[in-house]
Scaffold this motif. Structure first.
Motif, short mmCIF file in Angstrom:
data_model
loop_
_atom_site.label_atom_id
_atom_site.label_comp_id
_atom_site.label_asym_id
_atom_site.label_seq_id
_atom_site.Cartn_x
_atom_site.Cartn_y
_atom_site.Cartn_z
N UNK A 77 0.83 -1.20 0.00
CA UNK A 77 0.00 0.00 0.00
C UNK A 77 0.87 1.26 0.00
N UNK A 78 1.63 1.41 -1.07
CA UNK A 78 2.46 2.60 -1.29
C UNK A 78 2.74 2.66 -2.78
N UNK A 79 3.00 3.86 -3.30
CA UNK A 79 3.21 3.94 -4.74
C UNK A 79 4.53 3.28 -5.15
N UNK A 80 4.59 2.87 -6.40
CA UNK A 80 5.72 2.08 -6.90
C UNK A 80 7.05 2.81 -6.73
N UNK A 81 7.06 4.10 -6.95
CA UNK A 81 8.31 4.85 -6.83
C UNK A 81 8.84 4.80 -5.40
N UNK A 82 7.97 4.95 -4.42
CA UNK A 82 8.40 4.91 -3.01
C UNK A 82 8.93 3.53 -2.64
N UNK A 83 8.26 2.48 -3.12
CA UNK A 83 8.69 1.11 -2.83
C UNK A 83 10.05 0.84 -3.47
N UNK A 84 10.18 1.22 -4.75
CA UNK A 84 11.45 1.00 -5.44
C UNK A 84 12.58 1.77 -4.77
N UNK A 85 12.34 3.03 -4.44
CA UNK A 85 13.37 3.84 -3.78
C UNK A 85 13.81 3.22 -2.46
N UNK A 90 9.24 -3.67 -9.36
CA UNK A 90 8.15 -2.95 -8.68
C UNK A 90 7.33 -2.25 -9.75
N UNK A 91 6.02 -2.52 -9.76
CA UNK A 91 5.12 -1.92 -10.74
C UNK A 91 3.89 -1.37 -10.03
N UNK A 92 3.24 -0.36 -10.63
CA UNK A 92 2.00 0.16 -10.05
C UNK A 92 0.93 -0.94 -10.02
N UNK A 93 0.08 -0.90 -8.99
CA UNK A 93 -0.99 -1.90 -8.87
C UNK A 93 -2.28 -1.23 -8.40
N UNK A 94 -2.61 -0.13 -9.05
CA UNK A 94 -3.81 0.60 -8.65
C UNK A 94 -3.46 1.82 -7.84
N UNK A 95 -4.44 2.59 -7.49
CA UNK A 95 -4.26 3.86 -6.77
C UNK A 95 -3.52 3.66 -5.45
N UNK A 96 -2.31 4.24 -5.36
CA UNK A 96 -1.55 4.19 -4.12
C UNK A 96 -1.03 2.82 -3.74
N UNK A 97 -0.98 1.89 -4.69
CA UNK A 97 -0.50 0.54 -4.41
C UNK A 97 0.55 0.14 -5.45
N UNK A 98 1.36 -0.82 -5.08
CA UNK A 98 2.34 -1.36 -6.01
C UNK A 98 2.48 -2.85 -5.80
N UNK A 99 3.01 -3.50 -6.81
CA UNK A 99 3.29 -4.93 -6.72
C UNK A 99 4.80 -5.09 -6.75
N UNK A 100 5.34 -5.73 -5.73
CA UNK A 100 6.77 -6.02 -5.66
C UNK A 100 6.96 -7.51 -5.89
N UNK A 101 7.80 -7.84 -6.86
CA UNK A 101 8.09 -9.24 -7.19
C UNK A 101 9.59 -9.45 -7.06
N UNK A 102 9.99 -10.49 -6.36
CA UNK A 102 11.40 -10.84 -6.24
C UNK A 102 11.59 -12.25 -6.78
#
Length: 147
Positions: free
Chosen positions: A13-21, A95-107
Motif C-alpha cells: 500500500x504505497x506507490x511504486x516509486x516509493x517502494x522502489x526507492x 516494482x510496478x503500479x498496482x492501482x491507486x496508491x499501491x504497487x506490486x513487488x516481485x522478487x
C-alpha cells in the motif's frame, strides 16, 4: 546442473516509486528490512541502487549459509538486479503500479543448482524456503513504506 528459481510477490500500500526507492536504498532502508536470515550486512560501494556493491551472509537453513557479494544494476525502470560475485545467484526485484496508491513487488532469485540427489532436494525445497524468507522481507518492506 539445472537452474533453480524462487519467486515471491506482494501488493504494498504505497506507490511504486516509493517502494522502489526504499528497495534501492542500501544505506538506510535495506538493512532495516532484512530478516534474521541475513547477517554481516555491509555496503561496500555506493548505497543507492545502480553501482552499489553490498555484502551479506544468507542463512537459508541451519546448515546452509551463502556468503554474498552483490553488484547492483538497474537495467530498466522499476527493476533492481543483484548479481552475486561469489556464485551464479541473481536476484531481480521488480516494482510496478498496482492501482491507486499501491504497487506490486516481485522478487525472483535464480541460480545453478547442484547435480545428483542433492540437486533434486535443492530444486524441491530451496525455492520454498527462499520464498518464505523473501515473503518476510517484503512484509518488512511494506511495514517500512506504509508508515
Amino acid at each position: 546442473m539445472a537452474q533453480v528459481e524462487a519467486t515471491t510477490e506482494r501488493i504494498i500500500a504505497a506507490d511504486a516509486e516509493a517502494v522502489f526507492d526504499a528497495l534501492a536504498d542500501y544505506k538506510d532502508v535495506r538493512g532495516k528490512v532484512l530478516t534474521g536470515h541475513f547477517s554481516e550486512y555491509e555496503v561496500r560501494e555506493g548505497g543507492d541502487g545502480e553501482g552499489s556493491l553490498v555484502h551479506w551472509k544468507l542463512q537459508a537453513t541451519s546448515k546452509r549459509v551463502r556468503d554474498c557479494l552483490l553488484e547492483v544494476s538497474e537495467p530498466t525502470d522499476g527493476q533492481l538486479v543483484e548479481k552475486d560475485r561469489n556464485s551464479s545467484m541473481v536476484t531481480t526485484w521488480t516494482v510496478t503500479p498496482a492501482g491507486e496508491g499501491k504497487s506490486k513487488a516481485v522478487v525472483t532469485t535464480v541460480w545453478d543448482g547442484a547435480g545428483g540427489i542433492g540437486g533434486i532436494f535443492e530444486r524441491t525445497f530451496a525455492p520454498k524456503g527462499l520464498g518464505r524468507i523473501y515473503d518476510e522481507l517484503l512484509q518488512n518492506l511494506a511495514t517500512e513504506v506504509e508508515k
